[in-house]
Write a protein that holds these residues in place. Structure first.
Motif, PDB file in Angstrom:
ATOM      1  N   VAL A  34       0.839  -1.205   0.000  1.00 14.86           N
ATOM      2  CA  VAL A  34       0.000   0.000   0.000  1.00 14.86           C
ATOM      3  C   VAL A  34       0.869   1.249   0.000  1.00 14.86           C
ATOM      4  O   VAL A  34       0.598   2.207  -0.718  1.00 14.86           O
ATOM      5  N   GLN A  35       1.947   1.234   0.760  1.00 14.89           N
ATOM      6  CA  GLN A  35       2.836   2.395   0.791  1.00 14.89           C
ATOM      7  C   GLN A  35       3.527   2.599  -0.553  1.00 14.89           C
ATOM      8  O   GLN A  35       3.688   3.728  -1.018  1.00 14.89           O
ATOM      9  N   ARG A  36       3.929   1.492  -1.195  1.00 16.85           N
ATOM     10  CA  ARG A  36       4.580   1.610  -2.496  1.00 16.85           C
ATOM     11  C   ARG A  36       3.600   2.126  -3.545  1.00 16.85           C
ATOM     12  O   ARG A  36       3.948   2.974  -4.368  1.00 16.85           O
ATOM     13  N   LEU A  37       2.365   1.625  -3.509  1.00 21.44           N
ATOM     14  CA  LEU A  37       1.357   2.116  -4.444  1.00 21.44           C
ATOM     15  C   LEU A  37       1.032   3.581  -4.203  1.00 21.44           C
ATOM     16  O   LEU A  37       0.855   4.351  -5.159  1.00 21.44           O
ATOM     17  N   ALA A  38       0.961   3.977  -2.949  1.00 18.31           N
ATOM     18  CA  ALA A  38       0.676   5.379  -2.633  1.00 18.31           C
ATOM     19  C   ALA A  38       1.797   6.296  -3.113  1.00 18.31           C
ATOM     20  O   ALA A  38       1.552   7.452  -3.471  1.00 18.31           O
ATOM     21  N   ALA A  39       3.023   5.790  -3.144  1.00 18.69           N
ATOM     22  CA  ALA A  39       4.140   6.604  -3.619  1.00 18.69           C
ATOM     23  C   ALA A  39       4.177   6.680  -5.147  1.00 18.69           C
ATOM     24  O   ALA A  39       4.563   7.707  -5.715  1.00 18.69           O
ATOM     25  N   LEU A  40       3.768   5.609  -5.830  1.00 16.46           N
ATOM     26  CA  LEU A  40       3.882   5.556  -7.284  1.00 16.46           C
ATOM     27  C   LEU A  40       2.645   6.062  -8.018  1.00 16.46           C
ATOM     28  O   LEU A  40       2.746   6.489  -9.164  1.00 16.46           O
ATOM     29  N   PRO A  42       0.664   8.824  -7.761  1.00 13.57           N
ATOM     30  CA  PRO A  42       0.664  10.208  -8.273  1.00 13.57           C
ATOM     31  C   PRO A  42       1.581  10.392  -9.483  1.00 13.57           C
ATOM     32  O   PRO A  42       1.242  11.126 -10.411  1.00 13.57           O
ATOM     33  N   VAL A  43       2.716   9.708  -9.493  1.00 13.50           N
ATOM     34  CA  VAL A  43       3.639   9.820 -10.627  1.00 13.50           C
ATOM     35  C   VAL A  43       2.993   9.244 -11.883  1.00 13.50           C
ATOM     36  O   VAL A  43       3.068   9.834 -12.967  1.00 13.50           O
ATOM     37  N   ALA A  44       2.341   8.101 -11.743  1.00 12.61           N
ATOM     38  CA  ALA A  44       1.681   7.478 -12.893  1.00 12.61           C
ATOM     39  C   ALA A  44       0.534   8.342 -13.414  1.00 12.61           C
ATOM     40  O   ALA A  44       0.373   8.498 -14.635  1.00 12.61           O
ATOM     41  N   LEU A  45      -0.243   8.921 -12.519  1.00 11.99           N
ATOM     42  CA  LEU A  45      -1.342   9.779 -12.952  1.00 11.99           C
ATOM     43  C   LEU A  45      -0.837  11.041 -13.637  1.00 11.99           C
ATOM     44  O   LEU A  45      -1.402  11.483 -14.642  1.00 11.99           O
ATOM     45  N   ALA A  47       2.029  11.339 -15.250  1.00 11.29           N
ATOM     46  CA  ALA A  47       2.566  10.931 -16.553  1.00 11.29           C
ATOM     47  C   ALA A  47       1.446  10.703 -17.561  1.00 11.29           C
ATOM     48  O   ALA A  47       1.556  11.104 -18.725  1.00 11.29           O
ATOM     49  N   ALA A  48       0.362  10.081 -17.122  1.00 10.61           N
ATOM     50  CA  ALA A  48      -0.771   9.853 -18.022  1.00 10.61           C
ATOM     51  C   ALA A  48      -1.406  11.174 -18.444  1.00 10.61           C
ATOM     52  O   ALA A  48      -1.759  11.357 -19.623  1.00 10.61           O
ATOM     53  N   LEU A  49      -1.546  12.103 -17.516  1.00  8.45           N
ATOM     54  CA  LEU A  49      -2.109  13.412 -17.843  1.00  8.45           C
ATOM     55  C   LEU A  49      -1.213  14.167 -18.817  1.00  8.45           C
ATOM     56  O   LEU A  49      -1.688  14.775 -19.778  1.00  8.45           O
ATOM     57  N   THR A  50       0.091  14.107 -18.600  1.00  5.86           N
ATOM     58  CA  THR A  50       1.037  14.769 -19.500  1.00  5.86           C
ATOM     59  C   THR A  50       0.958  14.176 -20.899  1.00  5.86           C
ATOM     60  O   THR A  50       0.929  14.907 -21.892  1.00  5.86           O
ATOM     61  N   ALA A  51       0.912  12.851 -20.990  1.00  2.02           N
ATOM     62  CA  ALA A  51       0.821  12.200 -22.303  1.00  2.02           C
ATOM     63  C   ALA A  51      -0.481  12.552 -23.007  1.00  2.02           C
ATOM     64  O   ALA A  51      -0.492  12.835 -24.211  1.00  2.02           O
ATOM     65  N   GLN A  52      -1.572  12.571 -22.264  1.00  3.21           N
ATOM     66  CA  GLN A  52      -2.866  12.888 -22.871  1.00  3.21           C
ATOM     67  C   GLN A  52      -2.906  14.329 -23.359  1.00  3.21           C
ATOM     68  O   GLN A  52      -3.400  14.614 -24.447  1.00  3.21           O
ATOM     69  N   GLN A  53      -2.366  15.246 -22.587  1.00  3.39           N
ATOM     70  CA  GLN A  53      -2.370  16.653 -22.981  1.00  3.39           C
ATOM     71  C   GLN A  53      -1.387  16.925 -24.113  1.00  3.39           C
ATOM     72  O   GLN A  53      -1.590  17.852 -24.901  1.00  3.39           O
ATOM     73  N   THR A  54      -0.313  16.139 -24.200  1.00  4.45           N
ATOM     74  CA  THR A  54       0.690  16.356 -25.236  1.00  4.45           C
ATOM     75  C   THR A  54       0.289  15.734 -26.562  1.00  4.45           C
ATOM     76  O   THR A  54       0.415  16.357 -27.612  1.00  4.45           O
ATOM     77  N   PHE A  55      -0.191  14.502 -26.524  1.00  3.31           N
ATOM     78  CA  PHE A  55      -0.437  13.768 -27.762  1.00  3.31           C
ATOM     79  C   PHE A  55      -1.911  13.634 -28.119  1.00  3.31           C
ATOM     80  O   PHE A  55      -2.237  13.117 -29.175  1.00  3.31           O
TER      81      PHE A  55
END
Length: 101
Positions: A34-40, A42-45, A47-55
């Motif tokens: 749970v701690q590892r997922l909580a750390a990762l 926000p980074v994944a979200l 990155a997905a937002l950046t990719a969606q807004q860029t491409f």
């Protein structure tokens, strides 16, 4: 009137999600997975937002000046530039490509 129903349901849903988070036992939150997922997560979200807004361009894939700006920012990050330099490089490259196109 339908928009106000949607706003009200969204507000209630957000409140219930926060309440559900408060009701989770502390033992569950201390698990390593749970701690590892909580750390990762926000980074994944982000990155997905950046990719969606860029491409993304509506329902189509777009490869334009935004992609060049993202590449410049990625290169600046690899070179360990300060954050403002990364943002500045992305802005300058994006503007330059748009001016040339």
């Amino acid at each position: 009137m339908n928009i106000w129903i949607a706003i009200g349901l969204t507000a209630v849903g957000c409140y219930l999600a926060k309440l559900l988070g408060l009701l989770v036992p502390a033992g569950v939150l201390e698990r390593p997975l749970v701690q590892r997922l909580a750390a990762l997560l926000p980074v994944a979200l982000l990155a997905a937002l950046t990719a969606q807004q860029t491409f993304g361009d509506g329902q189509q894939l777009a490869l334009d000046a935004r992609a060049a700006g993202l590449a410049a920012a990625a290169l600046a990050l690899v070179l360990r530039a300060p954050f403002l330099v990364v943002v500045g490089a992305a802005v300058v490259v994006t503007a330059g490509v748009r001016a040339l196109a």
